[in-house]
Each structure stands twice: as structure tokens, then as C-alpha cells.
Design an enzyme around this catalytic site. Structure first.
Site, PDB file in Angstrom:
ATOM      1  NE  ARG A 123      -4.189  -1.820   1.694  1.00 12.45           N
ATOM      2  CZ  ARG A 123      -4.158  -2.874   2.498  1.00 12.45           C
ATOM      3  NH1 ARG A 123      -3.293  -2.941   3.492  1.00 12.45           N
ATOM      4  NH2 ARG A 123      -5.008  -3.853   2.311  1.00 12.45           N
ATOM      5  CE  LYS A 144       0.691  13.976 -14.446  1.00 11.20           C
ATOM      6  NZ  LYS A 144       0.362  14.372 -15.829  1.00 11.20           N
ATOM      7  CD  GLU A 186       9.694  16.155 -22.093  1.00  8.27           C
ATOM      8  OE1 GLU A 186       9.069  17.217 -21.940  1.00  8.27           O
ATOM      9  OE2 GLU A 186       9.132  15.053 -22.315  1.00  8.27           O
ATOM     10  CE  LYS A 228       7.068  17.294 -13.891  1.00 12.95           C
ATOM     11  NZ  LYS A 228       7.219  16.110 -14.704  1.00 12.95           N
ATOM     12  CD  GLU A 238      -2.252  17.010 -16.088  1.00 13.80           C
ATOM     13  OE1 GLU A 238      -1.185  16.459 -15.773  1.00 13.80           O
ATOM     14  OE2 GLU A 238      -2.769  16.915 -17.202  1.00 13.80           O
ATOM     15  NE  ARG A 242       2.094  17.213 -12.949  1.00 15.74           N
ATOM     16  CZ  ARG A 242       2.688  16.409 -12.105  1.00 15.74           C
ATOM     17  NH1 ARG A 242       2.325  16.391 -10.840  1.00 15.74           N
ATOM     18  NH2 ARG A 242       3.642  15.587 -12.500  1.00 15.74           N
ATOM     19  CG  ASN A 246       0.316  17.319 -20.728  1.00 14.29           C
ATOM     20  OD1 ASN A 246       1.163  16.484 -20.404  1.00 14.29           O
ATOM     21  ND2 ASN A 246      -0.787  17.532 -20.029  1.00 14.29           N
ATOM     22  CG  HIS A 249       3.928  16.023 -24.193  1.00 13.59           C
ATOM     23  ND1 HIS A 249       4.774  17.112 -24.166  1.00 13.59           N
ATOM     24  CD2 HIS A 249       4.601  15.033 -23.546  1.00 13.59           C
ATOM     25  CE1 HIS A 249       5.889  16.786 -23.512  1.00 13.59           C
ATOM     26  NE2 HIS A 249       5.809  15.525 -23.133  1.00 13.59           N
ATOM     27  CG  HIS A 253       1.678  11.579 -26.064  1.00  9.60           C
ATOM     28  ND1 HIS A 253       0.963  12.070 -24.996  1.00  9.60           N
ATOM     29  CD2 HIS A 253       2.918  11.299 -25.592  1.00  9.60           C
ATOM     30  CE1 HIS A 253       1.739  12.081 -23.923  1.00  9.60           C
ATOM     31  NE2 HIS A 253       2.931  11.626 -24.258  1.00  9.60           N
ATOM     32  CG  HIS A 265       8.711  11.381 -24.792  1.00 10.62           C
ATOM     33  ND1 HIS A 265       7.355  11.210 -24.955  1.00 10.62           N
ATOM     34  CD2 HIS A 265       8.862  12.420 -23.931  1.00 10.62           C
ATOM     35  CE1 HIS A 265       6.712  12.108 -24.226  1.00 10.62           C
ATOM     36  NE2 HIS A 265       7.610  12.851 -23.587  1.00 10.62           N
TER      37      HIS A 265
HETATM   38  N1  NAD Z   1       6.435  10.568 -14.964  1.00 10.70           N
HETATM   39  C1  NAD Z   1       6.578  11.628 -15.719  1.00 10.70           C
HETATM   40  O1  NAD Z   1       6.247  12.742 -15.334  1.00 10.70           O
HETATM   41  C2  NAD Z   1       7.198  11.471 -17.071  1.00 10.70           C
HETATM   42  C3  NAD Z   1       7.555  12.598 -17.807  1.00 10.70           C
HETATM   43  C4  NAD Z   1       8.202  12.428 -19.037  1.00 10.70           C
HETATM   44  C5  NAD Z   1       8.444  11.136 -19.496  1.00 10.70           C
HETATM   45  N2  NAD Z   1       8.075  10.060 -18.748  1.00 10.70           N
HETATM   46  C6  NAD Z   1       8.357   8.689 -19.216  1.00 10.70           C
HETATM   47  O2  NAD Z   1       9.764   8.547 -19.328  1.00 10.70           O
HETATM   48  C7  NAD Z   1      10.021   7.491 -20.248  1.00 10.70           C
HETATM   49  C8  NAD Z   1      11.181   7.898 -21.132  1.00 10.70           C
HETATM   50  O3  NAD Z   1      12.311   8.133 -20.323  1.00 10.70           O
HETATM   51  P1  NAD Z   1      13.800   8.035 -20.903  1.00 10.70           P
HETATM   52  O4  NAD Z   1      13.876   8.738 -22.192  1.00 10.70           O
HETATM   53  O5  NAD Z   1      14.691   8.440 -19.804  1.00 10.70           O
HETATM   54  O6  NAD Z   1      13.904   6.478 -21.270  1.00 10.70           O
HETATM   55  P2  NAD Z   1      14.677   5.235 -20.642  1.00 10.70           P
HETATM   56  O7  NAD Z   1      14.523   5.173 -19.183  1.00 10.70           O
HETATM   57  O8  NAD Z   1      14.249   4.036 -21.408  1.00 10.70           O
HETATM   58  O9  NAD Z   1      16.209   5.547 -21.000  1.00 10.70           O
HETATM   59  C9  NAD Z   1      16.605   5.609 -22.354  1.00 10.70           C
HETATM   60  C10 NAD Z   1      17.713   4.594 -22.659  1.00 10.70           C
HETATM   61  O10 NAD Z   1      18.929   5.063 -22.094  1.00 10.70           O
HETATM   62  C11 NAD Z   1      19.508   4.056 -21.256  1.00 10.70           C
HETATM   63  N3  NAD Z   1      20.197   4.785 -20.197  1.00 10.70           N
HETATM   64  C12 NAD Z   1      19.633   5.477 -19.194  1.00 10.70           C
HETATM   65  N4  NAD Z   1      20.568   6.164 -18.518  1.00 10.70           N
HETATM   66  C13 NAD Z   1      21.755   5.897 -19.107  1.00 10.70           C
HETATM   67  C14 NAD Z   1      23.080   6.324 -18.873  1.00 10.70           C
HETATM   68  N5  NAD Z   1      23.359   7.244 -17.947  1.00 10.70           N
HETATM   69  N6  NAD Z   1      24.070   5.841 -19.672  1.00 10.70           N
HETATM   70  C15 NAD Z   1      23.776   4.961 -20.669  1.00 10.70           C
HETATM   71  N7  NAD Z   1      22.537   4.537 -20.952  1.00 10.70           N
HETATM   72  C16 NAD Z   1      21.530   5.002 -20.174  1.00 10.70           C
HETATM   73  C17 NAD Z   1      18.365   3.215 -20.817  1.00 10.70           C
HETATM   74  O11 NAD Z   1      18.797   1.930 -20.439  1.00 10.70           O
HETATM   75  C18 NAD Z   1      17.509   3.196 -22.079  1.00 10.70           C
HETATM   76  O12 NAD Z   1      18.017   2.261 -22.973  1.00 10.70           O
HETATM   77  C19 NAD Z   1       8.745   7.236 -21.004  1.00 10.70           C
HETATM   78  O13 NAD Z   1       8.200   6.008 -20.587  1.00 10.70           O
HETATM   79  C20 NAD Z   1       7.840   8.385 -20.591  1.00 10.70           C
HETATM   80  O14 NAD Z   1       6.487   8.033 -20.566  1.00 10.70           O
HETATM   81  C21 NAD Z   1       7.471  10.206 -17.556  1.00 10.70           C
HETATM   82 ZN    ZN Z   2       7.379  14.418 -22.204  1.00  7.09          ZN
END
Ligand code: NAD
Ligand code: ZN
Length: 364
Positions: A123, A144, A186, A228, A238, A242, A246, A249, A253, A265
Site C-alpha cells: 500500500r 507521476k 523537455e 517543473k 493536474e 499542470r 503537456n 505532447h 504522442h 519521445h
Molecule cells: N512521470 C513523468 O512525469 C514522465 C515525464 C516524461 C516522461 N516520462 C516517461 O519517461 C520514459 C522515457 O524516459 P527516458 O527517455 O529516460 O527512457 P529510458 O529510461 O528508457 O532511458 C533511455 C535509454 O537510455 C539508457 N540509459 C539510461 N541512462 C543511461 C546512462 N546514464 N548511460 C547509458 N545509458 C543510459 C536506458 O537503459 C535506455 O536504454 C517514457 O516512458 C515516458 O512516458 C514520464
Molecule cells: Zn514528455
């Protein structure tokens, strides 16, 4: 080291940004009032664990914490209920109890997945974000968390704020170039929606930033996190404001989904922000933003146009189904100027199609 605070009614949390910070993790964790009796579980993907797992585990181990490390396959496909199930099992087997805490070491995928596990495990237990991608300066802040369903992205999720965010900028050295570029989208987004002086600063220093010059990168991450943090502090769940996060986006998306995630992304969001700037000019929410938007994104080698076999109709249909769209009407975050945006509901499909046409092949 730079520190930003996220101020929330239930008590906020610090975001520490700088070089070599993992060695200070025991101090940061002590500052939270967590003693060595709190079992810690570090979760990292298969790329990040071999690079940085030990760097996080060792100082905590030496400080007397009972700390374990568990990994999962890297990639968006791991943001799934089956990975969640496997990680849950690992936590139970490792003896993680209600007194335990999770450390999410990695990019946005790890933060979202491990954060959701923390939100639901027994929980809810506390967690710490240790972002290792530039994009994760965004995803690690704001609480989030969630996983995908085969029928849609982020379909299962929660609001669960971390207790602490520690961004060790040394980790960016190993990040693949394409992920660095994607992350800049971003950063630029945070500037374009909230802080025109930040946008100017990014444009003035894009050479140093593209070279990952550590002082400049730390400053960019800190200013992005500040935007942020400010937005989340004003509207944690949101209900209104907030949604400006987006920006880019709605279109982004749709491009991500239709290309089956061949667009990263940030690349898709970049094209989406150019689209929003064109849309804003057409709907007269802003003037003279399109050229500037393209210029700042191009400075970070981000795409500003797209090509592909998909029709405008297909793309618009996806935009209507966006989680943020209410009742199938088209909603966009549009510029009012540089550093200021407005949320616009009921945008006409014809105007969106015109913009999509102009985005194809970069027609001015
Ligand atoms: N929660 C939120 O507010 C929010 C906001 C924006 C995006 N997101 C989410 O974030 C995700 C995308 O995140 P991302 O782009 O970081 O992707 P990711 O976590 O998949 O990382 C991208 C790639 O880089 C590799 N990697 C990460 N750090 C590394 C490092 N220091 N050195 C070498 N390789 C490394 C990872 O293994 C992966 O292959 C999506 O799922 C998206 O929906 C969430
Ligand atoms: Zn984003």
C-alpha cells in the site's frame, strides 16, 4: 551542487543536482531521517545497473544500510504489469517490508516503473529518484508514476511523490547521443512554457550544452527542474495549470504512437512544439513564435518537421484519443509568447490538418 525544493502541502522534497553525488547518498538519506534499519532496494535497468549499480550500492553498504539491487530489461516495453509482477516478487524475496524504500536508478522508464511499484507495494512505501537521463530531469520530479497497457501508454498509474531526487550529472557521459538530444526537448519545453530568459540562455549557450559541459548542463537541469517544481507546487494533481507541461505532447504522442515508437519521445515532442507554435499563430494566441521555436529546437539538433506515410486524419484521430483530451474534442497547449502558454479546447480539425501539412517536409 545545486538544490531545488519542490514545495507541497504534505511536505516537499529536495532535488540535488551535481557531479559525484552518489558518494553523498548516505548523508542525503540521513537527512530524511531514515536510519540504517530501513532496508533499501535499488531498481535499475539492464543498461544502467552495470554502469552505476555499484556506485550507488557501495556507499550505502559502507554506511551500514541493508541494500539490494534488482534489474529488469531496458526499454519502454518493461513499463508493463509483467515486469511489475517480477519486481514485486524480488522485493518480497529480498525481505523488503513496510519499513523499506525503493531507489529508482535510471531514466524515465525506471522512474515510472519503480515509482509505481513503490506506490503500490504494501500500500505504498517511500522512494528516491536517481535520474540518469537528461529527459528524467522532467520525469523524476512531480510524482507521476505508472506503467503502460497494451491498449495505451501510462494507463495504470498513481501520484506518488519521491522523498528525494539526486541527479548525478556524471551519468550523462555514457548516455547515447540520441537520448541526450531527446532529453533537450523537455529542457526547451520547460523554457518555452514558463521562462523566456531561460529560453534565451539555452539558445546563447547551446554549444556548451551540446558538448555536455558539466557546469552548463547542471544549470540547464536545475532551471528545468525549477519550472517543473513551480508548476507542480501550484497544481500537484493536474486540476488545471499542470496541463501546460503537456506542451507539444498532443501531437507528439500521436507521432510516437503512429510510428510505433520509432520516434524517441523528445523527438516527437519537438515536432509537436513546432506544430503548437504554428497552431498558435493561426489561432492568434501568439505572434512571431514559430520561427524562434524552430531555431531553438534546431540548435539542439531536434527535428522540426516530419515525413511518413500516415494521413492527417489518422494523426488527428490519435490526438482525439489522447488521455488528456476530454470527450474526443481536440485540446492543445498553445503559446501566448515565448515563456507563456494557454490551454485551448475545441480546436477545429481543419486547422490541425493545415498545420500537419506544413510540418511535413518542413514547409514554411
Ligand atoms: N512521470 C513523468 O512525469 C514522465 C515525464 C516524461 C516522461 N516520462 C516517461 O519517461 C520514459 C522515457 O524516459 P527516458 O527517455 O529516460 O527512457 P529510458 O529510461 O528508457 O532511458 C533511455 C535509454 O537510455 C539508457 N540509459 C539510461 N541512462 C543511461 C546512462 N546514464 N548511460 C547509458 N545509458 C543510459 C536506458 O537503459 C535506455 O536504454 C517514457 O516512458 C515516458 O512516458 C514520464
Ligand atoms: Zn514528455
Amino acid at each position: 551542487m545545486r538544490t531545488i525544493y519542490v514545495q507541497l502541502p504534505q511536505g516537499g522534497y529536495p532535488i540535488h543536482i551535481g557531479s559525484g553525488l552518489y558518494s553523498q547518498l548516505p548523508n542525503f538519506i540521513h537527512d530524511l531521517g531514515w536510519d540504517e534499519h530501513r532496508p533499501l532496494m535499488v531498481i535499475a535497468d539492464s543498461h544502467v545497473a552495470p554502469l552505476y549499480g555499484e556506485k550507488v550500492v557501495q556507499p550505502l553498504d559502507e554506511a551500514g544500510y541493508q541494500v539490494s539491487l534488482v534489474t529488469f530489461p531496458a526499454g519502454e516495453h518493461s513499463k508493463s504489469s509483467s515486469t511489475l509482477e517480477k519486481l514485486t516478487e524480488e522485493c518480497i524475496r529480498a525481505g523488503l517490508d513496510r519499513n523499506g524504500a525503493i531507489l529508482a536508478l535510471g531514466g524515465g522508464v525506471t522512474g515510472d516503473l519503480a515509482g509505481f511499484l513503490a506506490a503500490s507495494y504494501m500500500r505504498g512505501i517511500p522512494f528516491i529518484q536517481l535520474p540518469t537521463t537528461l529527459l528524467a530531469h522532467d520525469s523524476s520530479v512531480g510524482g507521476k508514476v505508472g506503467i503502460n497497457h497494451s491498449l495505451g501508454k501510462n494507463m495504470l498509474g498513481a501520484f506518488h511523490q519521491p522523498s528525494l531526487v539526486v541527479f548525478d550529472t556524471d551519468t550523462l557521459i555514457t548516455l547515447p547521443r540520441r537520448e541526450v538530444v531527446s532529453g533537450f526537448a523537455e529542457v526547451v519545453k520547460h523554457a518555452l512554457i514558463y521562462d523566456d530568459s531561460f529560453a534565451k540562455w539555452l539558445l546563447d549557450h547551446h554549444v556548451q550544452l551540446n558538448d555536455l559541459h558539466s557546469e552548463y548542463i547542471a544549470e540547464a537541469i536545475a532551471r528545468g527542474c525549477q519550472v517543473k517544481a513551480d508548476v507542480v507546487a501550484l497544481d500537484e494533481r493536474e486540476h488545471g495549470l499542470r496541463a501546460i507541461l503537456n506542451y507539444g505532447h498532443t501531437m507528439g504522442h500521436a507521432l510516437e504512437a503512429i510510428s510505433d515508437y520509432t520516434y524517441a519521445h523528445g523527438e516527437a515532442v519537438s515536432i509537436g512544439m513546432v506544430g503548437a507554435s504554428l497552431l498558435g499563430e493561426k489561432l492568434r494566441t501568439a505572434r512571431n513564435v514559430h520561427h524562434y521555436t524552430k531555431e531553438i529546437l534546431a540548435a539542439f539538433s531536434l527535428p522540426t518537421s516530419f515525413s511518413g506515410p500516415w494521413s492527417n486524419k489518422q494523426l488527428v484521430e490519435l490526438m482525439r484519443r489522447d488521455k488528456k483530451a476530454l470527450g474526443g474534442s481536440l485540446t492543445f497547449v498553445l503559446p501566448k509568447g515565448i515563456g507563456e502558454v494557454v490551454i485551448q479546447h475545441d480546436v477545429q480539425e481543419e486547422v490541425v490538418s493545415e498545420v500537419l501539412q506544413e510540418l511535413r517536409g518542413g514547409v514554411e
